[in-house]
Write a protein that holds these residues in place. Structure first.
Motif, mmCIF file in Angstrom:
data_model
loop_
_atom_site.group_PDB
_atom_site.id
_atom_site.type_symbol
_atom_site.label_atom_id
_atom_site.label_comp_id
_atom_site.label_asym_id
_atom_site.label_seq_id
_atom_site.Cartn_x
_atom_site.Cartn_y
_atom_site.Cartn_z
ATOM 1 N N ARG A 1 0.812 -1.214 0.000
ATOM 2 C CA ARG A 1 0.000 0.000 0.000
ATOM 3 C C ARG A 1 0.847 1.266 0.000
ATOM 4 N NH1 ARG A 1 -3.645 -3.144 4.101
ATOM 5 N NH2 ARG A 1 -5.278 -3.919 2.712
ATOM 6 N N ARG B 1 -3.660 -14.548 -0.141
ATOM 7 C CA ARG B 1 -4.085 -14.222 -1.510
ATOM 8 C C ARG B 1 -5.432 -13.505 -1.515
ATOM 9 N NH1 ARG B 1 -1.490 -16.827 -5.810
ATOM 10 N NH2 ARG B 1 -0.043 -18.489 -5.224
ATOM 11 N N GLN B 2 -6.356 -13.968 -0.686
ATOM 12 C CA GLN B 2 -7.676 -13.340 -0.615
ATOM 13 C C GLN B 2 -7.585 -11.932 -0.041
ATOM 14 O OE1 GLN B 2 -10.221 -15.949 1.629
ATOM 15 N NE2 GLN B 2 -10.434 -17.428 -0.016
ATOM 16 N N ALA C 1 -5.755 -9.319 -2.465
ATOM 17 C CA ALA C 1 -6.206 -9.234 -3.855
ATOM 18 C C ALA C 1 -6.225 -7.779 -4.314
ATOM 19 C CB ALA C 1 -7.597 -9.849 -3.987
ATOM 20 N N GLY C 2 -5.651 -7.543 -5.479
ATOM 21 C CA GLY C 2 -5.617 -6.194 -6.031
ATOM 22 C C GLY C 2 -4.364 -5.414 -5.692
ATOM 23 N N LEU C 3 -3.559 -5.919 -4.775
ATOM 24 C CA LEU C 3 -2.307 -5.253 -4.414
ATOM 25 C C LEU C 3 -1.155 -5.864 -5.209
ATOM 26 C CD1 LEU C 3 -2.709 -5.000 -0.518
ATOM 27 C CD2 LEU C 3 -2.893 -3.148 -2.198
#
Length: 268
Positions: free
Chosen positions: A70, A89-90, A93-95
């Motif tokens: 982040r 992983r969940q 997600a998106g990072l």
């Protein structure tokens, strides 16, 4: 993992089957909240961060990887426990995080390279040979690179046993866990003097050190109000890098730097 589950073939304690325990009783409680709050303040102070790639060794559920991702770092999370990695992983997600299922010892094969930034938090104390693991981390650090290392403090474990009345256990220095039950007492708690010695042997310099949970774990009773909790957090922040208080932190947090000078050039 059952109570009689064996250690890994290397004699290490992995955490397959304990993702929910970590998420709930550790990170979901005051101990985990305080640990993460202190890291949020200390990491920018103790590290020189400019968005460089990060290798998170033994990254577990991914809290540390998320913190760096982040803030603009591309992260590789290395973790041996499959269920930990699946939950990470969940959550991430998106990072910009990639995932590698492997133990620390496989780092040279599975995440090869000379990394400018490595994080290894609360891992070495679960290994049968933490000294060799430390050397592996140092060998994979780029010249001038930084290692953010956090270890479970053997001296704090001894002090905690005395506070609890386990006097004979402390006298006999029987502090290690067996690693064969679900209780989370490390099999290889470490002391500051070991990190100092291993750093010298590996060509790393200790830039800074802090204690994580200097006071919290010795309280007879938890804070009874939000105001007392905030007072405790302030005490932890104020004294986490002050001698002698940092030496009794439940964890010791280090920034180590790979020295670029040859041994002949290093002052004695």
């Amino acid at each position: 993992m059952s109570d009689s589950a064996p250690l890994s073939p290397a004699g290490d304690r992995h955490f397959d089957g304990l993702a929910d325990k970590f998420a709930g009783s550790l990170y979901g409680g005051p101990r985990g909240e305080l640990r993460l709050a202190l890291l949020d303040e200390l990491l920018p102070r103790m590290l020189e961060l400019d968005g460089q790639p990060l290798l998170d060794v033994g990254g577990g559920l991914g809290q540390l990887s998320a913190w760096f991702a982040r803030r603009g770092h591309r992260v590789t999370l290395l973790e041996p426990a499959g269920d930990m990695l699946a939950q990470a992983r969940q959550e991430l997600a998106g990072l910009p995080v990639s995932f590698v299922q492997a133990p620390l010892q496989a780092l040279p094969e599975r995440a090869a390279g000379r990394w400018p930034l490595i994080a290894c938090h609360a891992v070495l104390e679960w290994l049968s040979d933490p000294k060799a693991a430390f050397a592996t981390l140092a060998e994979n650090l780029a010249p001038g690179g930084q290692l953010s290392l956090m270890v479970f403090n053997r001296d704090a474990l001894r002090f905690s046993n005395v506070v609890k009345g386990n006097l004979q256990k402390a006298l006999e220095d029987r502090l290690e866990g067996t690693g064969k039950r679900q209780r989370l007492t490390p099999i290889s708690p470490l002391c500051h003097e070991q990190i100092v010695a291993w750093s010298r042997e590996s060509g790393l310099a200790i830039r800074s050190v802090a204690g994580i949970r200097v006071f919290h774990d010795y309280l007879r009773q938890p804070p009874s109000s939000e105001a007392d909790w905030q007072r405790l957090v302030e005490l932890e922040r104020r004294y986490c890098q002050v001698d002698p208080h940092w030496r009794l932190g439940r964890y010791l947090l280090y920034t180590l730097v790979h020295e670029t000078r040859s041994p002949e050039e290093t002052p004695r």
